[in-house]
Structure formats: C-alpha cells, structure tokens
Design a protein around this motif. Structure first.
Motif, PDB file in Angstrom:
ATOM      1  N   ALA A 194      -2.790  -7.333   4.762  1.00 52.01           N
ATOM      2  CA  ALA A 194      -2.517  -6.242   3.823  1.00 52.01           C
ATOM      3  C   ALA A 194      -1.649  -6.730   2.669  1.00 52.01           C
ATOM      4  O   ALA A 194      -1.897  -6.395   1.501  1.00 52.01           O
ATOM      5  N   ALA A 195      -0.642  -7.540   2.970  1.00 51.59           N
ATOM      6  CA  ALA A 195       0.259  -8.050   1.925  1.00 51.59           C
ATOM      7  C   ALA A 195      -0.483  -8.951   0.941  1.00 51.59           C
ATOM      8  O   ALA A 195      -0.294  -8.844  -0.283  1.00 51.59           O
ATOM      9  N   ARG A 245      -3.804  -7.414  -5.972  1.00 56.88           N
ATOM     10  CA  ARG A 245      -3.993  -6.278  -6.894  1.00 56.88           C
ATOM     11  C   ARG A 245      -2.727  -6.033  -7.716  1.00 56.88           C
ATOM     12  O   ARG A 245      -2.522  -4.958  -8.269  1.00 56.88           O
ATOM     13  N   ASN A 246      -1.876  -7.054  -7.788  1.00 51.31           N
ATOM     14  CA  ASN A 246      -0.651  -7.022  -8.617  1.00 51.31           C
ATOM     15  C   ASN A 246       0.326  -5.928  -8.207  1.00 51.31           C
ATOM     16  O   ASN A 246       1.010  -5.342  -9.051  1.00 51.31           O
ATOM     17  N   LYS A 247       0.403  -5.670  -6.909  1.00 54.00           N
ATOM     18  CA  LYS A 247       1.345  -4.679  -6.405  1.00 54.00           C
ATOM     19  C   LYS A 247       2.638  -5.342  -5.938  1.00 54.00           C
ATOM     20  O   LYS A 247       2.634  -6.470  -5.461  1.00 54.00           O
ATOM     21  N   GLY A 277      -9.371  -7.492   8.942  1.00 51.58           N
ATOM     22  CA  GLY A 277     -10.249  -6.641   8.138  1.00 51.58           C
ATOM     23  C   GLY A 277      -9.632  -5.284   7.846  1.00 51.58           C
ATOM     24  O   GLY A 277      -9.691  -4.789   6.717  1.00 51.58           O
ATOM     25  N   GLU A 278      -9.024  -4.692   8.872  1.00 52.07           N
ATOM     26  CA  GLU A 278      -8.401  -3.385   8.666  1.00 52.07           C
ATOM     27  C   GLU A 278      -7.190  -3.477   7.747  1.00 52.07           C
ATOM     28  O   GLU A 278      -6.920  -2.553   6.967  1.00 52.07           O
ATOM     29  N   LEU A 311      -6.426  -2.133   0.178  1.00 56.73           N
ATOM     30  CA  LEU A 311      -7.258  -1.778  -0.966  1.00 56.73           C
ATOM     31  C   LEU A 311      -7.225  -0.283  -1.237  1.00 56.73           C
ATOM     32  O   LEU A 311      -7.158   0.153  -2.400  1.00 56.73           O
ATOM     33  N   ASN A 312      -7.250   0.526  -0.176  1.00 56.04           N
ATOM     34  CA  ASN A 312      -7.193   1.974  -0.365  1.00 56.04           C
ATOM     35  C   ASN A 312      -5.816   2.429  -0.815  1.00 56.04           C
ATOM     36  O   ASN A 312      -5.698   3.360  -1.624  1.00 56.04           O
ATOM     37  N   ALA A 313      -4.782   1.791  -0.301  1.00 54.50           N
ATOM     38  CA  ALA A 313      -3.429   2.114  -0.753  1.00 54.50           C
ATOM     39  C   ALA A 313      -3.264   1.767  -2.232  1.00 54.50           C
ATOM     40  O   ALA A 313      -2.610   2.509  -2.987  1.00 54.50           O
TER      41      ALA A 313
END
Length: 276
Positions: free
Chosen positions: A16-17, A23-25, A265-266, A272-274
């Motif tokens: 996730a990280a 995505r530049n978060k 995968g999760e 991506l959704n966050a």
C-alpha cells in the motif's frame, strides 16, 4: 497531515505504501516487520521468487519501501478515530493525522482477557508510557505478551510503588527490574465495579490500581471504534473500504486465504482507491 496512514508493516502495508507513493501521496506507515514473514523458513508459492526465505522476502520489502519517502513509525497504534474529514491516530504518546487510513495489521487469534474491552480506559490500559503518571506511587500489574512489555514494566517500576508482571511469552526475564514480582499464571478475566480492580488468574488473583495489557496488536473494535467486523476480520467491499468512509483494510485482517500474494494485491487495491 498525511494523505494516507498505513497501520501494519507486512506485505499488505508495504504494498500500500509503495503504491500510494507512486501516486505522489504523503504516506506514514506504523509497525514493525511482520513476524509471520520473518519466521517462514521458505516461501514456495510467491510468483517469481521461488523458495525465497521469509527473512530475505522481508528484506526485499524493506529495501523497496526505502525507495519511497514514506515516514516509518516503529510503534504499535493504540487507536484510530474518525474525525469526519480526517483521522486521528494515537501511537504511544504521540498523535498523528491523515486524510485516509489503511488497516494492514494482520490477524491475531490470541484470545483477549475477559472484560478487557469493558474496562479499557477504566483501570485497563494498552500503553504504559501514556498512562504511567496516573498510577504514580500506586500498585499496577502488567500482562506481557512481547519483549517490549519487559521494558514497559521496568519503566512502570520507576513510577509505581509495586509492579506485578504476568508473562505470556517465552522470553528471558533477566533484564526485568529485581523489584518487580513475576507471577507465572494465565490471566482469565478482569473484575470490578466501575473500573478494573482485580485480575483473576488460573492460579489465584491480583488486586491492583491499574492493569496494563501489552501485546503486538489489539482487538479491532478497540483499535477503531465503530468498525464493522466478522470475528477476527474486518468487513470490506470490493474497493477494500470498510463501513467507515475513508478507512480501508487489506491482507490477512480482511480474511482468508492468508497468503502473501493476496495481501500484496489487496494492499495495492486499497492504496489506489484511497488515492482516488
């Protein structure tokens, strides 16, 4: 204020990280290396890395994480509070804020002590450094499930008049303060009227002013008030979002199969959704 806070530093959390960073978060990740991975003698079914050891796999995950600018906090999160527009996260004595949160804590099948949740905040605490001042000069008991609990008990011994230590792990206790009384028994339940007053053990009982339960992870409903769960798992939709808007979950904590490939995968889906 971080864009995304990730709770758990195993395959799901690190995946996730990595994807949130892509995505530049602005990312913060809490926790220590996954013991489940570190203890694996080999991992035969992860595509592209046949028979890699758990230690090697964890090293590769950390090497990849280091290529991001994710801020790593090597502490357990005690609570996550939804504030409407963002989340407030307590880790030790510090508070952090994030717009979105991803739970990647893994799953813990250790049975909680009966009435632990009932008396949480009323005589039962998950953080010695946070709540020790409340028990200055008083009697406390520590139920320790990990090595860190020894250090926490030693700290309490500098503040409290008496400390009992009830070890629930196989650890060398030679570093435990000599004034701490060790009681080798299994904790069964807390008892009290308005707050916890006694800890009933398999062999006896302890009366104290405060009780500290120190372990690697905590009941999900204590960690996140209002979170919808199914036994040891968090309920999520196809976007890995929980019943609390802006709060996602990934990996073993959302259910079987308990596989690294699924967790990775999760973790990506949640991130991506966050980000969206």
């Amino acid at each position: 204020m971080y864009d995304i806070a990730i709770i758990g530093k195993g395959p799901a959390g690190i995946s996730a990280a990595i994807n949130a960073y892509a995505r530049n978060k602005k990312v913060i990740i809490f926790g220590q290396d996954s013991k489940k991975i570190l203890w694996a003698p080999s991992i035969p079914n992860y595509a592209g890395l046949p028979n890699i050891t758990g230690t090697e796999f964890m090293e590769r995950l950390n090497d990849h994480l280091k290529t991001t600018d994710a801020f790593v906090v090597n502490q357990n999160v005690l609570a996550v509070y939804s504030m409407g527009t963002h989340f407030s996260i307590q880790a030790g004595t510090e508070m952090y804020e994030a717009k979105k949160v991803i739970l990647a804590t893994g799953v813990d099948f250790k049975k909680t002590i009966e009435n632990e949740d009932k008396f949480l905040g009323s005589g039962v605490s998950y953080c010695a450094t946070c709540d020790a001042p409340l028990y200055k000069g008083r009697v406390v008991a520590v139920v320790g499930y990990n090595h860190e609990s020894i250090e926490e008990a030693n700290f309490l011994a500098t503040v409290c008049s008496k400390v009992y230590f009830i070890p629930q792990m196989k650890e060398d206790l030679s570093n435990l303060d000599k004034n701490i009384e060790v009681i080798n028994s299994k904790p069964l339940r807390f008892e009290g009227s308005f707050s916890a007053e006694k800890l009933i053990l398999e062999n006896g009982e302890i009366t104290a002013d405060g009780f500290f339960v120190l372990k690697d992870s905590y009941p999900l409903t204590s960690l996140v008030p209002g979170l919808e769960v199914d036994g040891p798992h968090v309920k999520v939709d196809r976007n890995m979002e929980t019943n609390i808007k802006g709060l996602y979950a990934a990996g073993d904590v959302v259910g079987k199969p308990y596989q690294i490939a699924k967790a990775v995968g999760e973790g990506q889906i949640a991130a991506l959704n966050a980000c969206e």
